[in-house]
Write a protein that holds these residues in place. Structure first.
Motif, mmCIF file in Angstrom:
data_model
loop_
_atom_site.group_PDB
_atom_site.id
_atom_site.type_symbol
_atom_site.label_atom_id
_atom_site.label_comp_id
_atom_site.label_asym_id
_atom_site.label_seq_id
_atom_site.Cartn_x
_atom_site.Cartn_y
_atom_site.Cartn_z
ATOM 1 N N GLU A 82 0.831 -1.215 0.000
ATOM 2 C CA GLU A 82 0.000 0.000 0.000
ATOM 3 C C GLU A 82 0.864 1.264 0.000
ATOM 4 N N CYS A 84 3.840 1.502 -1.212
ATOM 5 C CA CYS A 84 4.455 1.584 -2.550
ATOM 6 C C CYS A 84 3.506 2.220 -3.552
ATOM 7 N N LYS A 85 2.264 1.765 -3.524
ATOM 8 C CA LYS A 85 1.279 2.295 -4.482
ATOM 9 C C LYS A 85 0.973 3.761 -4.190
ATOM 10 N N ARG A 86 0.758 4.035 -2.905
ATOM 11 C CA ARG A 86 0.335 5.383 -2.506
ATOM 12 C C ARG A 86 1.431 6.404 -2.791
ATOM 13 N N ALA A 111 3.204 -4.779 -4.994
ATOM 14 C CA ALA A 111 3.067 -3.365 -5.384
ATOM 15 C C ALA A 111 2.468 -3.234 -6.781
ATOM 16 N N ASP A 114 -3.329 -5.695 -7.772
ATOM 17 C CA ASP A 114 -4.434 -4.985 -7.137
ATOM 18 C C ASP A 114 -5.258 -5.845 -6.188
#
Lengths: 388, 388
Positions: A82, A84-86, A111, A114
């Protein structure tokens, strides 16, 4: 003897005072780095401050994920992915032992996924991409610093699974033996047992491999036997820590398996113990390994034990093969339980028969656990019972 | 024990029937490939046709440089580099033994240099770029398929020099033991002597290294001793050819030297012999090595010989160290000159004292040849005389 592809691109900085290269190595992969670590021992040792200083010097933007447990949980993977994505993380920096590095490998893959991170661990979702991973190792044991594998636990389902992809292999690892000076006597012993078992899982297999690799494996096993007790007695002995550290990487980085068609036995069995009882992996392996060997020894495979006894434990080569074989298992037990001072039975660590049946079924996935000798659930229960 | 950086990124396809991957591996680096090879043995064996077929299948544009000699000449480097510049070559494909791969490494570097290619060989011009190199190995000996070094000769100046750069390391190498089935008995023996010497150059050095690496080296030396004679007697013995092939790569790819501060001795001495007399490298090494060991053995370094004798040649470990040491040299001579059937003296191969002084001076560059025991020109002359 089978064909194989050798591909171990990890670059390793081995020895003291390499950390000044950390900033430039991380910077190769981007500006935003997620630093992952465990329970805070790297703060006590001062390593955390050194790492941060190098990253800051290189002008990197630093994010952190702390608190990765031994037997790391999938919940940490989810949390890391999370971030990493954010934040749009470019590169992962794992500072710790095998648990931290393993967990970071799964974060790197998750990462780009989904769904539920657990899907990746169990192979339901293939690893299609992975963030680049750099590691700073603090414990000689799992070899995760130079291999493509990781092991992750799910406390809810009581599952502990191993999975790997070449994409998850660290690009660069920093191995400084002095960072392991603070590793406790018990954890040093467990690490030695773990790396010894990695080699034994390959060495004791049905298919003949290259003679060359068997001789190399014997040399590595001798190294563990030589330096495990020295590192326990003298935690700051550089030579001992260095030999163990480099051996831990080579025990499992893929070189040894070479052309051998092989399957592992002790690891899937031990993973069930860790999953149910959260014990230290190396300790579980130490308890299982000699019983597994005793259970599998027969006239057909005695020559492997003979080589093990003569070339690793210096047993008199003029003795009968079966005599050497049995002595080799005794020598192994002596090393694990007397020299390394590890507990020798499941009973001693509070494990009884309660879950033997279910753990055995899970270990072989209700089928056959291939390896040196194929084992069914009833065989695994027998081995568990020998460990009581 | 010193710090080191381990960085061996070469990917290796080991075993039969991997060649169908050749086209895709080469294509990664571009469309125009320069195929380099030697005197045509690859045409006789059919390997040339197979390689061309794979390259054509991948739609590559193929250029060729044939006729690279054993002890390859700088004239071939110049010729190859000219083709690269003229045709805009993207990638080099060396198909052959160490000579072809070595020469190709220098071509890759010279392709980016406008001066005399010899400048690169002698380090006058640094290697700043190098075309990507892929190799298909046909001879187990030099290890050039997995290392960053090359050796090149200048017939005009009677010089043979070694030089290396990480940029020159092959990206991918194809190692198929069956391609070495056609290697003659003599060349098989010379290859075994060469790879054995690569390990001995590291093993016999003043500074203690990791115990682990010494044990690995002993395992590799045992492998050569085991399989050299089998490959000579049974050229199509896959197991023997495979063990020798993979050992040749690991003897010199950089892993073994680890943290050891080390300098080589037999190689610079032998390079003078090859430069003056164009003899086979492995044969020259075989003649020099036991005399070098005899010349250097003393009370201070006897323990290294003791390990060599006990762990490589299975000499009785209860004997006095000096007795074991002397026996270990006898065992080595027996292996090289009786088992491998190599000529044992310079006299036998037509070399006399004529150039000893000048070759000795060149070998130590008029100073000291560091290594297991520092040698001056007069020491090297003494060793040459012991070889008569």
């Amino acid at each position: 003897m089978n064909r194989f592809v050798y591909d171990i691109p990890t670059k390793v900085y081995f020895g003291e005072n390499h950390l000044k290269k950390l900033g430039s190595e991380v910077s190769q992969y981007g500006k935003k780095v997620l630093l992952t670590y465990g329970g805070g021992s790297i703060k006590k040792s001062g390593l955390y401050d050194k790492v941060i200083a190098e990253l800051e010097k290189a002008g990197l933007e630093i994010f952190e994920l702390a608190g990765i447990d031994p037997n790391p949980r999938v919940t940490s993977v989810t949390e890391g992915a999370e971030i990493c994505k954010r934040e749009g993380i470019d590169v992962l920096l794992a500072v710790g032992g095998g648990s931290v590095i393993d967990c970071t490998k799964f974060i790197g893959a998750a990462a780009f996924y989904d769904g539920d991170a657990w899907d990746i661990s169990i192979g339901k979702a293939p690893v299609e991409k992975c963030l680049p991973i750099i590691s700073v190792l603090t414990l000689s044991a799992t070899g995760s610093e130079m291999d493509a594998m990781g092991v992750i636990s799910n406390l809810e389902t009581k599952e502990k699974v191993g999975m790997g992809s070449p994409l998850m292999q660290p690009k660069v690892s920093f191995l400084d033996p002095t960072t392991t000076y603070t590793v406790s006597k018990f954890q040093t012993a467990c690490g030695a047992a773990d790396m010894l078992n990695h080699i034994m899982e390959i060495y004791f297999n049905r298919e003949n491999d290259l003679f060359m690799l068997d001789r190399v494996m014997e040399g590595l096993m001798k190294t563990i036997i030589q330096y495990g007790p020295i590192a326990m007695a003298e935690p700051n002995n550089y030579e001992a820590r260095a030999n163990l550290m480099w051996t831990s990487s080579w025990a499992i980085n893929g070189f040894l398996k070479g052309s051998k068609r092989q399957a592992w036995t002790c690891h899937p069995i031990e993973h069930e113990l860790s999953a149910y009882y959260d014990i230290t992996h190396g300790l579980g392996l130490a308890i299982i390994a000699p019983r597994w060997l005793t259970y599998t020894l027969d006239e057909d495979n005695v020559s492997k034990f003979y080589d093990f006894g003569v070339n690793v434990f210096d047993i008199d080569k003029s003795l009968e093969p079966m005599v050497v074989a049995k002595q080799s298992i005794e020598k192994l037990e002596d090393f694990l339980f007397n020299t390394l001072e590890l507990q020798s039975t499941l009973t001693e660590i509070g494990i009884d028969e309660t879950h033997f049946e279910i753990m055995a079924k899970k270990a072989c996935q209700d089928g056959v656990l291939e390896g040196f000798k194929p084992l069914r659930a009833e065989d695994i229960v027998n081995i568990f019972k020998m460990c009581l």
